[in-house]
Scaffold this motif. Structure first.
Motif, PDB file in Angstrom:
ATOM      1  N   ARG A   1       0.872  -1.176   0.000  1.00  0.00           N
ATOM      2  CA  ARG A   1       0.000   0.000   0.000  1.00  0.00           C
ATOM      3  C   ARG A   1       0.905   1.221   0.000  1.00  0.00           C
ATOM      4  N   THR A   2       0.586   2.208  -0.830  1.00  0.00           N
ATOM      5  CA  THR A   2       1.432   3.387  -0.941  1.00  0.00           C
ATOM      6  C   THR A   2       0.669   4.642  -0.531  1.00  0.00           C
ATOM      7  N   VAL A   3       1.408   5.566   0.101  1.00  0.00           N
ATOM      8  CA  VAL A   3       0.877   6.868   0.498  1.00  0.00           C
ATOM      9  C   VAL A   3       1.959   7.909   0.259  1.00  0.00           C
ATOM     10  N   ALA A   4       1.570   9.193   0.227  1.00  0.00           N
ATOM     11  CA  ALA A   4       2.509  10.252  -0.146  1.00  0.00           C
ATOM     12  C   ALA A   4       2.924  11.171   1.002  1.00  0.00           C
ATOM     13  N   THR A   5       2.336  11.017   2.189  1.00  0.00           N
ATOM     14  CA  THR A   5       2.675  11.890   3.309  1.00  0.00           C
ATOM     15  C   THR A   5       2.732  11.086   4.603  1.00  0.00           C
ATOM     16  N   LEU A   6       3.355  11.662   5.603  1.00  0.00           N
ATOM     17  CA  LEU A   6       3.383  11.017   6.910  1.00  0.00           C
ATOM     18  C   LEU A   6       1.968  10.894   7.459  1.00  0.00           C
ATOM     19  N   GLN A   7       1.161  11.929   7.320  1.00  0.00           N
ATOM     20  CA  GLN A   7      -0.206  11.872   7.845  1.00  0.00           C
ATOM     21  C   GLN A   7      -0.993  10.733   7.206  1.00  0.00           C
TER      22      GLN A   7
ATOM     23  N   LEU B   1       7.739   1.390   5.534  1.00  0.00           N
ATOM     24  CA  LEU B   1       8.904   2.119   5.029  1.00  0.00           C
ATOM     25  C   LEU B   1       8.521   3.578   4.857  1.00  0.00           C
ATOM     26  N   LEU B   2       9.255   4.477   5.506  1.00  0.00           N
ATOM     27  CA  LEU B   2       8.984   5.916   5.449  1.00  0.00           C
ATOM     28  C   LEU B   2      10.138   6.653   4.795  1.00  0.00           C
ATOM     29  N   ASP B   3       9.810   7.520   3.851  1.00  0.00           N
ATOM     30  CA  ASP B   3      10.813   8.417   3.278  1.00  0.00           C
ATOM     31  C   ASP B   3      11.211   9.417   4.361  1.00  0.00           C
ATOM     32  N   TYR B   4      12.502   9.627   4.539  1.00  0.00           N
ATOM     33  CA  TYR B   4      12.998  10.540   5.564  1.00  0.00           C
ATOM     34  C   TYR B   4      12.591  11.983   5.299  1.00  0.00           C
ATOM     35  N   ASN B   5      12.454  12.350   4.032  1.00  0.00           N
ATOM     36  CA  ASN B   5      12.175  13.740   3.673  1.00  0.00           C
ATOM     37  C   ASN B   5      10.917  13.810   2.822  1.00  0.00           C
TER      38      ASN B   5
ATOM     39  N   ARG C   1       6.526   9.366  15.581  1.00  0.00           N
ATOM     40  CA  ARG C   1       5.058   9.451  15.458  1.00  0.00           C
ATOM     41  C   ARG C   1       4.497   8.195  14.794  1.00  0.00           C
ATOM     42  N   ALA C   2       5.131   7.749  13.716  1.00  0.00           N
ATOM     43  CA  ALA C   2       4.673   6.547  13.023  1.00  0.00           C
ATOM     44  C   ALA C   2       4.816   5.321  13.915  1.00  0.00           C
ATOM     45  N   LYS C   3       5.933   5.222  14.635  1.00  0.00           N
ATOM     46  CA  LYS C   3       6.150   4.077  15.514  1.00  0.00           C
ATOM     47  C   LYS C   3       5.113   4.035  16.632  1.00  0.00           C
ATOM     48  N   ALA C   4       4.698   5.185  17.119  1.00  0.00           N
ATOM     49  CA  ALA C   4       3.705   5.231  18.187  1.00  0.00           C
ATOM     50  C   ALA C   4       2.373   4.652  17.727  1.00  0.00           C
ATOM     51  N   VAL C   5       2.041   4.831  16.460  1.00  0.00           N
ATOM     52  CA  VAL C   5       0.781   4.322  15.911  1.00  0.00           C
ATOM     53  C   VAL C   5       0.934   2.883  15.425  1.00  0.00           C
ATOM     54  N   ALA C   6       2.137   2.518  14.984  1.00  0.00           N
ATOM     55  CA  ALA C   6       2.361   1.207  14.372  1.00  0.00           C
ATOM     56  C   ALA C   6       2.355   0.059  15.372  1.00  0.00           C
ATOM     57  N   GLY C   7       2.517   0.352  16.642  1.00  0.00           N
ATOM     58  CA  GLY C   7       2.563  -0.714  17.638  1.00  0.00           C
ATOM     59  C   GLY C   7       3.790  -1.589  17.447  1.00  0.00           C
ATOM     60  N   ALA C   8       3.577  -2.889  17.288  1.00  0.00           N
ATOM     61  CA  ALA C   8       4.687  -3.833  17.151  1.00  0.00           C
ATOM     62  C   ALA C   8       5.214  -3.941  15.720  1.00  0.00           C
ATOM     63  N   THR C   9       4.562  -3.281  14.779  1.00  0.00           N
ATOM     64  CA  THR C   9       4.997  -3.341  13.378  1.00  0.00           C
ATOM     65  C   THR C   9       6.318  -2.589  13.204  1.00  0.00           C
ATOM     66  N   PRO C  10       7.326  -3.204  12.609  1.00  0.00           N
ATOM     67  CA  PRO C  10       8.596  -2.504  12.379  1.00  0.00           C
ATOM     68  C   PRO C  10       8.416  -1.328  11.416  1.00  0.00           C
ATOM     69  N   VAL C  11       9.079  -0.221  11.740  1.00  0.00           N
ATOM     70  CA  VAL C  11       9.044   0.985  10.903  1.00  0.00           C
ATOM     71  C   VAL C  11      10.487   1.339  10.567  1.00  0.00           C
ATOM     72  N   ALA C  12      10.763   1.499   9.271  1.00  0.00           N
ATOM     73  CA  ALA C  12      12.118   1.817   8.810  1.00  0.00           C
ATOM     74  C   ALA C  12      12.108   3.079   7.967  1.00  0.00           C
ATOM     75  N   ILE C  13      13.240   3.739   7.932  1.00  0.00           N
ATOM     76  CA  ILE C  13      13.434   4.962   7.150  1.00  0.00           C
ATOM     77  C   ILE C  13      14.128   4.587   5.835  1.00  0.00           C
ATOM     78  N   ILE C  14      13.648   5.204   4.744  1.00  0.00           N
ATOM     79  CA  ILE C  14      14.358   5.125   3.468  1.00  0.00           C
ATOM     80  C   ILE C  14      14.735   6.543   3.069  1.00  0.00           C
ATOM     81  N   SER C  15      15.819   6.678   2.335  1.00  0.00           N
ATOM     82  CA  SER C  15      16.265   8.014   1.939  1.00  0.00           C
ATOM     83  C   SER C  15      17.012   7.930   0.615  1.00  0.00           C
ATOM     84  N   GLY C  16      16.837   8.941  -0.190  1.00  0.00           N
ATOM     85  CA  GLY C  16      17.550   9.022  -1.449  1.00  0.00           C
ATOM     86  C   GLY C  16      18.793   9.877  -1.346  1.00  0.00           C
ATOM     87  N   THR C  17      19.115  10.353  -0.135  1.00  0.00           N
ATOM     88  CA  THR C  17      20.297  11.174   0.058  1.00  0.00           C
ATOM     89  C   THR C  17      21.262  10.464   0.987  1.00  0.00           C
ATOM     90  N   THR C  18      22.503  10.910   0.978  1.00  0.00           N
ATOM     91  CA  THR C  18      23.505  10.292   1.840  1.00  0.00           C
ATOM     92  C   THR C  18      23.840  11.152   3.010  1.00  0.00           C
TER      93      THR C  18
END
Length: 84
Positions: free
Chosen positions: A29-35, A51-55, A67-84
């Protein structure tokens, strides 16, 4: 495996989703914002990974991750980024 992918760039989101589906994910499932990600996580749908885009809109770096982890409960949440 069910994955929630949040990224504000359409091409990145669509490309990653297509790749993950081709690799055997049951649903991406895809979404475009943190909200939108928070809303999806709070909707009662079960995800195996987020998977959350850092920016992206609403993200505000690691505050968005918390914020995402607080709602996700036990579901793992990871950051992805296109920058170094």
């Amino acid at each position: 495996m069910r994955l929630l992918l949040a990224d504000d760039h359409d091409l990145v989101r669509e490309t990653l989703a297509a790749f993950l589906m081709a690799e055997g994910f049951d649903e991406v499932r895809t979404v475009a914002t943190l909200q939108a990600a928070v809303d999806a996580l709070g909707s009662g749908l079960a995800f195996d990974l987020v998977l959350l885009d850092y920016n992206m809109p609403g993200m505000n770096g690691f505050e968005g991750l918390a914020r995402a982890k607080a709602v996700a409960g036990a579901t793992p949440v990871a950051i992805i980024s296109g920058t170094t």
